[in-house]
Scaffold this motif. Structure first.
Motif, PDB file in Angstrom:
ATOM      1  N   VAL A   1       0.851  -1.196   0.000  1.00 25.80           N
ATOM      2  CA  VAL A   1       0.000   0.000   0.000  1.00 25.80           C
ATOM      3  C   VAL A   1       0.883   1.241   0.000  1.00 25.80           C
ATOM      4  O   VAL A   1       1.892   1.306   0.708  1.00 25.80           O
ATOM      5  CB  VAL A   1      -0.931   0.001   1.232  1.00 25.80           C
ATOM      6  N   ALA A   2       0.521   2.235  -0.786  1.00 22.42           N
ATOM      7  CA  ALA A   2       1.279   3.486  -0.819  1.00 22.42           C
ATOM      8  C   ALA A   2       1.141   4.218   0.515  1.00 22.42           C
ATOM      9  O   ALA A   2       0.044   4.277   1.091  1.00 22.42           O
ATOM     10  CB  ALA A   2       0.792   4.376  -1.955  1.00 22.42           C
ATOM     11  N   ALA A   3       2.250   4.776   0.998  1.00 21.46           N
ATOM     12  CA  ALA A   3       2.214   5.525   2.261  1.00 21.46           C
ATOM     13  C   ALA A   3       1.214   6.670   2.181  1.00 21.46           C
ATOM     14  O   ALA A   3       0.516   6.972   3.151  1.00 21.46           O
ATOM     15  CB  ALA A   3       3.616   6.050   2.592  1.00 21.46           C
ATOM     16  N   ALA A   4       1.131   7.312   1.019  1.00 17.05           N
ATOM     17  CA  ALA A   4       0.202   8.431   0.855  1.00 17.05           C
ATOM     18  C   ALA A   4      -1.255   7.982   0.996  1.00 17.05           C
ATOM     19  O   ALA A   4      -2.111   8.777   1.391  1.00 17.05           O
ATOM     20  CB  ALA A   4       0.421   9.095  -0.504  1.00 17.05           C
ATOM     21  N   GLU A   5      -1.548   6.717   0.683  1.00 22.20           N
ATOM     22  CA  GLU A   5      -2.919   6.223   0.802  1.00 22.20           C
ATOM     23  C   GLU A   5      -3.354   6.163   2.261  1.00 22.20           C
ATOM     24  O   GLU A   5      -4.529   6.389   2.577  1.00 22.20           O
ATOM     25  CB  GLU A   5      -3.045   4.840   0.162  1.00 22.20           C
ATOM     26  N   VAL A   6      -2.424   5.831   3.156  1.00 25.28           N
ATOM     27  CA  VAL A   6      -2.760   5.796   4.583  1.00 25.28           C
ATOM     28  C   VAL A   6      -3.121   7.198   5.055  1.00 25.28           C
ATOM     29  O   VAL A   6      -4.115   7.404   5.764  1.00 25.28           O
ATOM     30  CB  VAL A   6      -1.587   5.231   5.403  1.00 25.28           C
ATOM     31  N   ALA A   7      -2.304   8.189   4.652  1.00 19.79           N
ATOM     32  CA  ALA A   7      -2.596   9.580   5.006  1.00 19.79           C
ATOM     33  C   ALA A   7      -3.930  10.026   4.411  1.00 19.79           C
ATOM     34  O   ALA A   7      -4.710  10.737   5.059  1.00 19.79           O
ATOM     35  CB  ALA A   7      -1.464  10.489   4.533  1.00 19.79           C
ATOM     36  N   ALA A   8      -4.210   9.594   3.192  1.00 15.33           N
ATOM     37  CA  ALA A   8      -5.473   9.970   2.533  1.00 15.33           C
ATOM     38  C   ALA A   8      -6.674   9.369   3.266  1.00 15.33           C
ATOM     39  O   ALA A   8      -7.741   9.992   3.340  1.00 15.33           O
ATOM     40  CB  ALA A   8      -5.449   9.516   1.081  1.00 15.33           C
ATOM     41  N   THR A   9      -6.502   8.182   3.817  1.00 17.03           N
ATOM     42  CA  THR A   9      -7.581   7.557   4.575  1.00 17.03           C
ATOM     43  C   THR A   9      -7.916   8.367   5.818  1.00 17.03           C
ATOM     44  O   THR A   9      -9.088   8.584   6.147  1.00 17.03           O
ATOM     45  CB  THR A   9      -7.181   6.124   4.971  1.00 17.03           C
ATOM     46  N   VAL A  10      -6.874   8.817   6.525  1.00 11.29           N
ATOM     47  CA  VAL A  10      -7.088   9.670   7.703  1.00 11.29           C
ATOM     48  C   VAL A  10      -7.811  10.943   7.293  1.00 11.29           C
ATOM     49  O   VAL A  10      -8.788  11.371   7.931  1.00 11.29           O
ATOM     50  CB  VAL A  10      -5.741   9.997   8.376  1.00 11.29           C
ATOM     51  N   ARG A  11      -7.335  11.560   6.215  1.00 13.09           N
ATOM     52  CA  ARG A  11      -7.933  12.805   5.751  1.00 13.09           C
ATOM     53  C   ARG A  11      -9.393  12.610   5.357  1.00 13.09           C
ATOM     54  O   ARG A  11     -10.254  13.462   5.651  1.00 13.09           O
ATOM     55  CB  ARG A  11      -7.121  13.334   4.561  1.00 13.09           C
ATOM     56  N   GLU A  12      -9.709  11.503   4.717  1.00 12.23           N
ATOM     57  CA  GLU A  12     -11.079  11.242   4.279  1.00 12.23           C
ATOM     58  C   GLU A  12     -12.030  11.157   5.462  1.00 12.23           C
ATOM     59  O   GLU A  12     -13.145  11.711   5.433  1.00 12.23           O
ATOM     60  CB  GLU A  12     -11.124   9.944   3.467  1.00 12.23           C
ATOM     61  N   VAL A  13     -11.624  10.466   6.522  1.00 10.07           N
ATOM     62  CA  VAL A  13     -12.484  10.332   7.701  1.00 10.07           C
ATOM     63  C   VAL A  13     -12.693  11.684   8.368  1.00 10.07           C
ATOM     64  O   VAL A  13     -13.823  12.053   8.724  1.00 10.07           O
ATOM     65  CB  VAL A  13     -11.867   9.331   8.706  1.00 10.07           C
ATOM     66  N   ILE A  14     -11.610  12.442   8.539  1.00  7.45           N
ATOM     67  CA  ILE A  14     -11.727  13.727   9.225  1.00  7.45           C
ATOM     68  C   ILE A  14     -12.511  14.732   8.379  1.00  7.45           C
ATOM     69  O   ILE A  14     -13.367  15.459   8.887  1.00  7.45           O
ATOM     70  CB  ILE A  14     -10.327  14.269   9.584  1.00  7.45           C
TER      71      ILE A  14
END
Length: 313
Positions: A217-230
Protein backbone atom coordinates in the motif's frame (compact mmCIF):
# COMPACT_ATOMS: atom_id res chain seq x y z
CA UNK A 1 28.15 1.77 -1.41
CA UNK A 2 29.38 0.68 -4.85
CA UNK A 3 26.02 1.56 -6.36
CA UNK A 4 26.18 5.05 -4.85
CA UNK A 5 29.88 5.35 -5.76
CA UNK A 6 30.78 5.87 -2.09
CA UNK A 7 34.26 4.72 -1.06
CA UNK A 8 33.82 4.98 2.71
CA UNK A 9 31.27 5.73 5.42
CA UNK A 10 32.19 7.76 8.50
CA UNK A 11 29.64 7.75 11.32
CA UNK A 12 29.53 9.29 14.78
CA UNK A 13 27.26 7.95 17.61
CA UNK A 14 23.80 8.15 16.05
CA UNK A 15 21.06 5.80 14.80
CA UNK A 16 23.19 4.93 11.73
CA UNK A 17 26.20 4.31 13.99
CA UNK A 18 24.17 1.89 16.15
CA UNK A 19 22.68 0.21 13.07
CA UNK A 20 26.14 -0.87 11.93
CA UNK A 21 27.09 -2.11 15.40
CA UNK A 22 28.79 0.95 16.89
CA UNK A 23 29.02 0.78 20.68
CA UNK A 24 31.52 3.38 21.86
CA UNK A 25 31.89 7.14 21.77
CA UNK A 26 34.29 7.45 18.84
CA UNK A 27 33.66 7.11 15.12
CA UNK A 28 32.80 4.12 12.97
CA UNK A 29 34.46 3.78 9.57
CA UNK A 30 33.33 1.31 6.91
CA UNK A 31 35.11 0.92 3.55
CA UNK A 32 34.64 -1.32 0.54
CA UNK A 33 37.73 -3.26 1.58
CA UNK A 34 37.18 -3.60 5.33
CA UNK A 35 34.38 -4.11 7.83
CA UNK A 36 33.37 -1.54 10.43
CA UNK A 37 36.16 -0.15 12.61
CA UNK A 38 35.58 2.00 15.70
CA UNK A 39 38.27 4.63 16.14
CA UNK A 40 38.99 8.07 17.49
CA UNK A 41 40.85 8.96 14.29
CA UNK A 42 38.57 8.21 11.32
CA UNK A 43 40.83 9.93 8.77
CA UNK A 44 43.45 7.23 9.30
CA UNK A 45 41.09 4.54 8.01
CA UNK A 46 39.73 6.31 4.93
CA UNK A 47 41.43 4.87 1.82
CA UNK A 48 43.92 7.08 0.04
CA UNK A 49 42.35 8.48 -3.11
CA UNK A 50 38.78 8.15 -1.86
CA UNK A 51 36.59 10.35 -4.05
CA UNK A 52 33.25 10.22 -2.23
CA UNK A 53 32.78 9.70 1.50
CA UNK A 54 29.38 9.25 3.16
CA UNK A 55 29.15 11.08 6.48
CA UNK A 56 26.68 10.93 9.32
CA UNK A 57 24.02 13.68 9.18
CA UNK A 58 24.61 14.29 12.89
CA UNK A 59 28.31 15.06 12.48
CA UNK A 60 29.41 18.46 13.76
CA UNK A 61 31.26 20.98 11.60
CA UNK A 62 34.50 20.57 13.57
CA UNK A 63 34.24 16.80 13.09
CA UNK A 64 33.88 17.22 9.34
CA UNK A 65 36.89 19.54 9.17
CA UNK A 66 38.79 17.07 11.35
CA UNK A 67 38.59 14.42 8.63
CA UNK A 68 41.23 16.36 6.67
CA UNK A 69 40.45 14.58 3.40
CA UNK A 70 40.19 15.77 -0.19
CA UNK A 71 36.94 14.04 -1.11
CA UNK A 72 33.33 14.91 -1.78
CA UNK A 73 31.26 14.52 1.37
CA UNK A 74 27.73 13.16 0.88
CA UNK A 75 25.01 12.02 3.33
CA UNK A 76 25.47 8.44 4.51
CA UNK A 77 21.68 8.17 4.42
CA UNK A 78 21.92 7.52 0.68
CA UNK A 79 23.16 4.05 1.61
CA UNK A 80 21.72 3.43 5.07
CA UNK A 81 18.21 4.96 5.01
CA UNK A 82 16.78 2.37 2.57
CA UNK A 83 18.33 -0.45 4.60
CA UNK A 84 16.87 0.82 7.87
CA UNK A 85 13.32 1.07 6.51
CA UNK A 86 12.67 -2.66 6.82
CA UNK A 87 13.35 -4.08 10.28
CA UNK A 88 14.85 -7.51 10.81
CA UNK A 89 13.05 -9.84 13.25
CA UNK A 90 15.24 -8.86 16.21
CA UNK A 91 14.59 -5.19 15.44
CA UNK A 92 10.83 -5.73 15.33
CA UNK A 93 11.06 -7.40 18.72
CA UNK A 94 12.99 -4.44 20.10
CA UNK A 95 10.48 -1.89 18.74
CA UNK A 96 7.63 -3.94 20.20
CA UNK A 97 9.32 -3.96 23.62
CA UNK A 98 9.78 -0.18 23.42
CA UNK A 99 6.14 0.38 22.48
CA UNK A 100 4.88 -1.86 25.27
CA UNK A 101 7.12 -0.12 27.81
CA UNK A 102 5.87 3.31 26.73
CA UNK A 103 2.24 2.22 26.99
CA UNK A 104 2.86 0.72 30.44
CA UNK A 105 4.12 4.09 31.68
CA UNK A 106 0.97 5.76 30.33
CA UNK A 107 -1.10 3.21 32.22
CA UNK A 108 0.73 4.22 35.39
CA UNK A 109 -0.08 7.85 34.58
CA UNK A 110 -3.77 7.12 35.15
CA UNK A 111 -3.01 6.48 38.83
CA UNK A 112 -1.35 9.85 39.40
CA UNK A 113 -3.01 12.86 41.03
CA UNK A 114 -3.77 15.31 38.22
CA UNK A 115 -6.28 17.69 39.85
CA UNK A 116 -4.58 21.01 40.65
CA UNK A 117 -1.15 19.95 39.34
CA UNK A 118 0.67 21.85 36.60
CA UNK A 119 1.56 20.44 33.22
CA UNK A 120 5.23 20.88 34.06
CA UNK A 121 4.98 19.04 37.38
CA UNK A 122 3.19 16.09 35.79
CA UNK A 123 5.71 15.98 32.95
CA UNK A 124 8.49 15.68 35.52
CA UNK A 125 6.67 12.79 37.22
CA UNK A 126 6.23 11.00 33.90
CA UNK A 127 9.89 11.54 33.06
CA UNK A 128 10.86 9.88 36.32
CA UNK A 129 8.53 6.94 35.62
CA UNK A 130 10.07 6.57 32.16
CA UNK A 131 13.60 6.43 33.49
CA UNK A 132 12.64 4.08 36.33
CA UNK A 133 11.08 1.73 33.77
CA UNK A 134 14.44 1.22 32.07
CA UNK A 135 14.16 3.92 29.42
CA UNK A 136 17.68 4.83 28.29
CA UNK A 137 16.76 8.27 26.97
CA UNK A 138 13.63 10.43 27.05
CA UNK A 139 13.32 11.88 23.54
CA UNK A 140 10.06 13.80 23.93
CA UNK A 141 7.36 14.15 26.53
CA UNK A 142 4.16 16.12 26.09
CA UNK A 143 1.56 17.06 28.69
CA UNK A 144 -1.11 19.49 27.48
CA UNK A 145 -4.27 20.47 29.30
CA UNK A 146 -7.38 22.33 28.19
CA UNK A 147 -6.83 24.78 25.35
CA UNK A 148 -3.18 23.69 25.14
CA UNK A 149 -4.29 20.36 23.63
CA UNK A 150 -5.04 22.36 20.47
CA UNK A 151 -1.35 23.21 20.05
CA UNK A 152 0.50 20.62 17.96
CA UNK A 153 3.92 21.44 19.45
CA UNK A 154 3.06 22.49 23.00
CA UNK A 155 5.75 22.23 25.70
CA UNK A 156 4.60 21.60 29.30
CA UNK A 157 3.91 24.87 31.10
CA UNK A 158 2.75 26.11 34.50
CA UNK A 159 -0.91 25.85 33.49
CA UNK A 160 -2.91 24.15 36.23
CA UNK A 161 -4.91 21.06 35.24
CA UNK A 162 -8.52 21.35 36.40
CA UNK A 163 -11.67 19.21 36.33
CA UNK A 164 -13.40 19.59 32.98
CA UNK A 165 -10.12 19.79 31.04
CA UNK A 166 -9.18 17.69 28.08
CA UNK A 167 -5.72 16.23 28.58
CA UNK A 168 -3.25 15.04 25.95
CA UNK A 169 -0.23 12.98 27.09
CA UNK A 170 2.41 11.45 24.85
CA UNK A 171 5.90 10.17 25.40
CA UNK A 172 8.75 8.92 23.29
CA UNK A 173 11.74 7.12 24.76
CA UNK A 174 14.51 4.77 23.79
CA UNK A 175 14.56 1.26 25.20
CA UNK A 176 17.30 -1.22 24.19
CA UNK A 177 18.38 1.24 21.50
CA UNK A 178 14.96 1.45 19.80
CA UNK A 179 12.33 4.18 19.97
CA UNK A 180 8.57 4.23 20.27
CA UNK A 181 6.03 6.98 20.87
CA UNK A 182 2.62 6.39 22.38
CA UNK A 183 0.02 9.13 22.88
CA UNK A 184 -3.29 9.01 24.73
CA UNK A 185 -6.17 11.41 25.38
CA UNK A 186 -7.93 11.80 28.73
CA UNK A 187 -10.61 13.95 30.27
CA UNK A 188 -10.22 15.26 33.82
CA UNK A 189 -13.36 14.40 35.85
CA UNK A 190 -15.58 15.01 32.80
CA UNK A 191 -14.97 15.88 29.13
CA UNK A 192 -15.57 19.40 27.82
CA UNK A 193 -18.68 20.03 25.76
CA UNK A 194 -18.43 18.50 22.26
CA UNK A 195 -15.06 16.92 23.04
CA UNK A 196 -16.26 13.33 22.91
CA UNK A 197 -17.67 13.86 19.42
CA UNK A 198 -14.34 15.22 18.19
CA UNK A 199 -12.37 12.44 19.88
CA UNK A 200 -14.58 9.82 18.23
CA UNK A 201 -13.54 11.20 14.82
CA UNK A 202 -9.83 10.87 15.65
CA UNK A 203 -10.48 7.34 16.89
CA UNK A 204 -12.33 6.46 13.68
CA UNK A 205 -9.50 7.90 11.57
CA UNK A 206 -6.99 5.83 13.53
CA UNK A 207 -8.97 2.62 13.04
CA UNK A 208 -9.54 3.26 9.34
CA UNK A 209 -5.85 3.98 8.70
CA UNK A 210 -4.71 1.00 10.74
CA UNK A 211 -6.24 -1.52 8.34
CA UNK A 212 -4.53 0.22 5.41
CA UNK A 213 -1.04 -0.39 6.81
CA UNK A 214 -0.03 -3.45 4.86
CA UNK A 215 2.57 -4.60 2.36
CA UNK A 216 2.14 -2.98 -1.05
CA UNK A 217 0.00 0.00 0.00
CA UNK A 218 1.28 3.49 -0.82
CA UNK A 219 2.21 5.53 2.26
CA UNK A 220 0.20 8.43 0.85
CA UNK A 221 -2.92 6.22 0.80
CA UNK A 222 -2.76 5.80 4.58
CA UNK A 223 -2.60 9.58 5.01
CA UNK A 224 -5.47 9.97 2.53
CA UNK A 225 -7.58 7.56 4.58
CA UNK A 226 -7.09 9.67 7.70
CA UNK A 227 -7.93 12.80 5.75
CA UNK A 228 -11.08 11.24 4.28
CA UNK A 229 -12.48 10.33 7.70
CA UNK A 230 -11.73 13.73 9.23
CA UNK A 231 -13.00 15.66 6.21
CA UNK A 232 -16.23 13.68 6.25
CA UNK A 233 -16.84 14.59 9.89
CA UNK A 234 -16.90 18.34 9.42
CA UNK A 235 -13.56 18.80 11.22
CA UNK A 236 -11.61 18.84 7.97
CA UNK A 237 -10.01 22.28 8.39
CA UNK A 238 -8.79 21.31 11.85
CA UNK A 239 -7.22 17.96 10.92
CA UNK A 240 -3.43 17.57 10.99
CA UNK A 241 -1.92 16.97 7.54
CA UNK A 242 0.66 14.58 8.96
CA UNK A 243 -0.67 11.09 9.75
CA UNK A 244 2.47 9.32 10.93
CA UNK A 245 6.16 8.52 10.46
CA UNK A 246 8.59 5.65 10.78
CA UNK A 247 10.23 4.73 14.08
CA UNK A 248 13.14 2.46 14.89
CA UNK A 249 16.63 3.36 16.01
CA UNK A 250 15.50 6.96 15.51
CA UNK A 251 12.21 8.58 16.61
CA UNK A 252 11.48 10.08 13.19
CA UNK A 253 12.41 7.92 10.22
CA UNK A 254 10.86 6.81 6.97
CA UNK A 255 8.33 6.05 5.76
CA UNK A 256 6.38 9.29 6.06
CA UNK A 257 2.59 9.00 6.19
CA UNK A 258 1.88 12.32 4.49
CA UNK A 259 -0.44 13.22 1.58
CA UNK A 260 2.49 13.84 -0.77
CA UNK A 261 4.67 11.00 0.48
CA UNK A 262 6.37 8.75 -2.01
CA UNK A 263 7.03 5.07 -1.56
CA UNK A 264 5.20 1.85 -0.81
CA UNK A 265 4.83 0.21 2.58
CA UNK A 266 6.73 -3.06 2.89
CA UNK A 267 6.83 -5.87 5.41
CA UNK A 268 9.15 -5.05 8.27
CA UNK A 269 8.43 -1.32 8.34
CA UNK A 270 7.34 0.16 11.68
CA UNK A 271 5.39 3.41 11.89
CA UNK A 272 3.91 5.65 14.54
CA UNK A 273 0.33 6.19 13.40
CA UNK A 274 -0.78 9.55 14.84
CA UNK A 275 -3.98 11.12 13.45
CA UNK A 276 -4.94 14.39 15.16
CA UNK A 277 -7.47 17.20 15.21
CA UNK A 278 -6.63 20.61 16.71
CA UNK A 279 -9.46 23.13 17.23
CA UNK A 280 -7.80 26.48 18.03
CA UNK A 281 -8.42 27.91 21.52
CA UNK A 282 -10.67 25.00 22.47
CA UNK A 283 -9.14 21.53 22.47
CA UNK A 284 -7.40 18.89 20.41
CA UNK A 285 -6.83 15.15 20.32
CA UNK A 286 -3.96 13.03 19.01
CA UNK A 287 -3.72 9.25 19.29
CA UNK A 288 -0.27 7.75 18.70
CA UNK A 289 0.44 4.02 18.39
CA UNK A 290 3.25 1.98 16.86
CA UNK A 291 2.26 -0.39 14.06
CA UNK A 292 4.35 -2.97 12.19
CA UNK A 293 3.67 -3.82 8.57
CA UNK A 294 3.71 -7.62 8.12
CA UNK A 295 2.99 -9.98 5.20
CA UNK A 296 -0.44 -10.72 6.66
CA UNK A 297 -1.36 -7.10 7.43
CA UNK A 298 -0.90 -4.56 10.24
CA UNK A 299 0.38 -5.58 13.65
CA UNK A 300 -0.50 -3.11 16.40
CA UNK A 301 2.39 -3.21 18.89
CA UNK A 302 0.33 -1.71 21.72
CA UNK A 303 -3.13 -2.57 22.98
CA UNK A 304 -4.60 0.10 20.73
CA UNK A 305 -6.43 3.38 21.36
CA UNK A 306 -9.13 2.99 24.01
CA UNK A 307 -12.41 4.76 24.38
CA UNK A 308 -11.98 8.14 26.03
CA UNK A 309 -10.71 7.60 29.56
CA UNK A 310 -11.77 9.74 32.51
CA UNK A 311 -9.27 10.66 35.21
CA UNK A 312 -10.98 10.77 38.59
CA UNK A 313 -8.34 12.51 40.67
Amino acid sequence: MRGAEIDALVLRPSPDFRYLGGRGEGFLVLTLEAGPVETGDPAAFIPAGARRVGVDPEMRVRELFGLMIDAELVPAAAVLAPMRLRKLPHELTAVERAAAAAEAVLEQARQLDWFGATERAMALKLRRLLLESGCEEVLSLRVAGGEHTALAAHAPSDRVINPGDALLVSLCGRWDGYCAEVGRVFAVAEPPEDFEAMYSVVLAAHRAALVRIRHGVAAAEVAATVREVIDGSGYGRFGAEHAGRGVGLGPDEGPRLDPGAEGILESGMTVCLEPAIYVPDLFGARIADVVACTPSGPLLLTSGPPELRILDR
